[in-house]
Motif scaffolding. Sequence first.
Motif, PDB file in Angstrom:
ATOM      1  N   GLY A  68       0.566  -1.225  -0.112  1.00  0.00           N
ATOM      2  CA  GLY A  68       0.496   0.388   0.254  1.00  0.00           C
ATOM      3  C   GLY A  68       0.729   0.959   0.288  1.00  0.00           C
ATOM      4  O   GLY A  68       2.170   0.808  -0.663  1.00  0.00           O
ATOM      5  N   ASN A  69       0.362   2.011   0.508  1.00  0.00           N
ATOM      6  CA  ASN A  69       1.401   3.023   0.771  1.00  0.00           C
ATOM      7  C   ASN A  69       1.445   3.413   2.148  1.00  0.00           C
ATOM      8  O   ASN A  69       1.638   4.603   2.768  1.00  0.00           O
ATOM      9  CB  ASN A  69       0.171   4.918   0.120  1.00  0.00           C
ATOM     10  CG  ASN A  69      -0.181   4.539  -1.192  1.00  0.00           C
ATOM     11  OD1 ASN A  69       0.623   4.421  -1.613  1.00  0.00           O
ATOM     12  ND2 ASN A  69      -1.206   4.926  -1.211  1.00  0.00           N
ATOM     13  N   TYR A  70       1.939   2.222   2.807  1.00  0.00           N
ATOM     14  CA  TYR A  70       2.241   2.230   4.054  1.00  0.00           C
ATOM     15  C   TYR A  70       3.626   1.855   4.527  1.00  0.00           C
ATOM     16  O   TYR A  70       4.336   2.395   5.703  1.00  0.00           O
ATOM     17  CB  TYR A  70       0.795   2.220   5.220  1.00  0.00           C
ATOM     18  CG  TYR A  70       0.501   0.804   5.612  1.00  0.00           C
ATOM     19  CD1 TYR A  70       1.369  -0.049   6.343  1.00  0.00           C
ATOM     20  CD2 TYR A  70      -0.107   0.649   4.045  1.00  0.00           C
ATOM     21  CE1 TYR A  70       0.226  -1.819   6.179  1.00  0.00           C
ATOM     22  CE2 TYR A  70      -0.563  -0.848   4.412  1.00  0.00           C
ATOM     23  CZ  TYR A  70       0.210  -1.602   5.207  1.00  0.00           C
ATOM     24  OH  TYR A  70      -0.121  -3.276   4.996  1.00  0.00           O
ATOM     25  N   ALA A  71       3.918   0.788   4.142  1.00  0.00           N
ATOM     26  CA  ALA A  71       4.873   0.265   4.562  1.00  0.00           C
ATOM     27  C   ALA A  71       5.757  -0.467   3.315  1.00  0.00           C
ATOM     28  O   ALA A  71       5.246  -0.591   1.858  1.00  0.00           O
ATOM     29  CB  ALA A  71       4.642  -1.045   5.203  1.00  0.00           C
ATOM     30  N   VAL A  72       6.664  -1.931   3.678  1.00  0.00           N
ATOM     31  CA  VAL A  72       7.457  -2.368   2.650  1.00  0.00           C
ATOM     32  C   VAL A  72       7.634  -3.324   3.805  1.00  0.00           C
ATOM     33  O   VAL A  72       8.142  -3.881   4.349  1.00  0.00           O
ATOM     34  CB  VAL A  72       8.869  -1.171   2.477  1.00  0.00           C
ATOM     35  CG1 VAL A  72       9.002  -0.121   1.970  1.00  0.00           C
ATOM     36  CG2 VAL A  72       9.549  -1.847   3.813  1.00  0.00           C
ATOM     37  N   LYS A  73       8.042  -4.987   2.639  1.00  0.00           N
ATOM     38  CA  LYS A  73       8.096  -5.947   2.637  1.00  0.00           C
ATOM     39  C   LYS A  73       9.187  -6.415   2.058  1.00  0.00           C
ATOM     40  O   LYS A  73       9.433  -7.427   0.965  1.00  0.00           O
ATOM     41  CB  LYS A  73       6.637  -6.871   2.386  1.00  0.00           C
ATOM     42  CG  LYS A  73       6.956  -8.586   2.601  1.00  0.00           C
ATOM     43  CD  LYS A  73       5.461  -9.319   2.501  1.00  0.00           C
ATOM     44  CE  LYS A  73       5.894 -10.137   2.630  1.00  0.00           C
ATOM     45  NZ  LYS A  73       5.208 -11.065   2.230  1.00  0.00           N
ATOM     46  N   PRO A  74      10.785  -6.691   3.473  1.00  0.00           N
ATOM     47  CA  PRO A  74      12.003  -7.491   2.640  1.00  0.00           C
ATOM     48  C   PRO A  74      11.925  -8.581   2.670  1.00  0.00           C
ATOM     49  O   PRO A  74      11.188  -9.314   3.231  1.00  0.00           O
ATOM     50  CB  PRO A  74      12.786  -6.537   3.849  1.00  0.00           C
ATOM     51  CG  PRO A  74      11.917  -6.334   5.082  1.00  0.00           C
ATOM     52  CD  PRO A  74      10.435  -6.069   4.697  1.00  0.00           C
ATOM     53  N   THR A  75      12.638  -9.337   1.900  1.00  0.00           N
ATOM     54  CA  THR A  75      12.912 -10.171   1.801  1.00  0.00           C
ATOM     55  C   THR A  75      14.603 -10.561   2.055  1.00  0.00           C
ATOM     56  O   THR A  75      14.964  -9.944   1.206  1.00  0.00           O
ATOM     57  CB  THR A  75      12.350 -10.980   0.528  1.00  0.00           C
ATOM     58  OG1 THR A  75      11.300 -11.627  -0.258  1.00  0.00           O
ATOM     59  CG2 THR A  75      13.191 -12.858   0.339  1.00  0.00           C
ATOM     60  N   PHE A  76      15.009 -11.455   3.030  1.00  0.00           N
ATOM     61  CA  PHE A  76      16.294 -11.028   3.211  1.00  0.00           C
ATOM     62  C   PHE A  76      17.070 -12.656   3.120  1.00  0.00           C
ATOM     63  O   PHE A  76      16.396 -13.029   2.724  1.00  0.00           O
ATOM     64  CB  PHE A  76      16.617 -11.208   5.445  1.00  0.00           C
ATOM     65  CG  PHE A  76      15.909  -9.746   6.055  1.00  0.00           C
ATOM     66  CD1 PHE A  76      16.913  -8.527   5.873  1.00  0.00           C
ATOM     67  CD2 PHE A  76      14.771  -9.067   6.096  1.00  0.00           C
ATOM     68  CE1 PHE A  76      16.622  -7.317   6.365  1.00  0.00           C
ATOM     69  CE2 PHE A  76      14.210  -7.938   6.738  1.00  0.00           C
ATOM     70  CZ  PHE A  76      15.325  -7.300   6.957  1.00  0.00           C
ATOM     71  N   SER A  77      18.221 -12.650   2.315  1.00  0.00           N
ATOM     72  CA  SER A  77      19.224 -13.378   2.480  1.00  0.00           C
ATOM     73  C   SER A  77      18.679 -14.909   2.987  1.00  0.00           C
ATOM     74  O   SER A  77      19.747 -15.370   2.413  1.00  0.00           O
ATOM     75  CB  SER A  77      20.652 -12.573   2.188  1.00  0.00           C
ATOM     76  OG  SER A  77      21.246 -12.549   3.575  1.00  0.00           O
ATOM     77  N   ASP A  78      18.277 -14.550   4.648  1.00  0.00           N
ATOM     78  CA  ASP A  78      18.105 -15.560   5.673  1.00  0.00           C
ATOM     79  C   ASP A  78      17.023 -16.096   5.183  1.00  0.00           C
ATOM     80  O   ASP A  78      16.342 -17.032   5.671  1.00  0.00           O
ATOM     81  CB  ASP A  78      18.699 -15.444   6.673  1.00  0.00           C
ATOM     82  CG  ASP A  78      17.350 -14.413   7.652  1.00  0.00           C
ATOM     83  OD1 ASP A  78      16.721 -13.740   6.922  1.00  0.00           O
ATOM     84  OD2 ASP A  78      17.960 -14.233   8.976  1.00  0.00           O
ATOM     85  N   GLY A  79      16.331 -15.915   4.156  1.00  0.00           N
ATOM     86  CA  GLY A  79      14.702 -16.577   4.160  1.00  0.00           C
ATOM     87  C   GLY A  79      14.213 -15.598   4.841  1.00  0.00           C
ATOM     88  O   GLY A  79      12.801 -16.007   4.574  1.00  0.00           O
ATOM     89  N   HIS A  80      13.661 -14.959   5.648  1.00  0.00           N
ATOM     90  CA  HIS A  80      13.190 -14.113   6.777  1.00  0.00           C
ATOM     91  C   HIS A  80      12.371 -12.983   5.624  1.00  0.00           C
ATOM     92  O   HIS A  80      13.137 -12.273   5.508  1.00  0.00           O
ATOM     93  CB  HIS A  80      13.816 -13.605   7.144  1.00  0.00           C
ATOM     94  CG  HIS A  80      12.254 -12.679   8.768  1.00  0.00           C
ATOM     95  ND1 HIS A  80      11.618 -13.047   9.749  1.00  0.00           N
ATOM     96  CD2 HIS A  80      12.620 -11.161   8.447  1.00  0.00           C
ATOM     97  CE1 HIS A  80      10.514 -12.359  10.250  1.00  0.00           C
ATOM     98  NE2 HIS A  80      11.535 -11.675   9.655  1.00  0.00           N
ATOM     99  N   ASP A  81      11.012 -13.138   5.384  1.00  0.00           N
ATOM    100  CA  ASP A  81      10.365 -12.059   5.066  1.00  0.00           C
ATOM    101  C   ASP A  81       8.372 -11.937   5.129  1.00  0.00           C
ATOM    102  O   ASP A  81       7.913 -11.695   4.758  1.00  0.00           O
ATOM    103  CB  ASP A  81      10.136 -12.958   3.389  1.00  0.00           C
ATOM    104  CG  ASP A  81       9.462 -14.397   3.517  1.00  0.00           C
ATOM    105  OD1 ASP A  81       8.607 -14.922   4.161  1.00  0.00           O
ATOM    106  OD2 ASP A  81       8.794 -14.760   2.063  1.00  0.00           O
ATOM    107  N   SER A  82       8.623 -12.383   7.024  1.00  0.00           N
ATOM    108  CA  SER A  82       7.206 -12.223   7.073  1.00  0.00           C
ATOM    109  C   SER A  82       7.516 -10.611   7.890  1.00  0.00           C
ATOM    110  O   SER A  82       6.002 -10.579   8.516  1.00  0.00           O
ATOM    111  CB  SER A  82       6.928 -13.116   7.856  1.00  0.00           C
ATOM    112  OG  SER A  82       8.085 -12.871   8.850  1.00  0.00           O
TER     113      SER A  82
END
Length: 139
Positions: A68-82
């Motif tokens: 949306g216009n309020y956040a980002v969701k990163p995916t890290f190299s260790d697999g964390h993406d939540s």
Amino acid sequence: MPNPTSFTVHNKSRTIEIGFDDGVTFHIPLELLRVYSPSAEVKGHGPGQEVLQVGKRDVELRDLQPVGNYAVKPTFSDGHDSGLYTWDYLYDLGARQEQHWVNYLARLQEAGFEGDSGRAPGTVLPGAAPKSHGCGHQH
């Protein structure tokens, strides 16, 4: 709360640079983003339920999706993406970065992982004695 005006990922230095409309720009290490992920996996489901993250000094960003216009969701190299990182949360991580580092390093030390993590190799927090990274653990 201020809104972001710029967002840049610096892969080489493993930081994000985020500028806000109040004129403030923060450089936040990916390690700090990862260990303070707002996900239930890291924060737990209530006070005292936090899960200490170790060995994240060299974590990298694999992907970054807007939410949306309020956040980002990163995916890290260790697999964390939540984790969903709202602009308010990112502003807090940037504005109180020193306090977050001190708290994180104290928790590492209490758990017996002294020297396991930190900002960039060779970087020392204010008031901290220099330490080598040769901690003897497997990462």
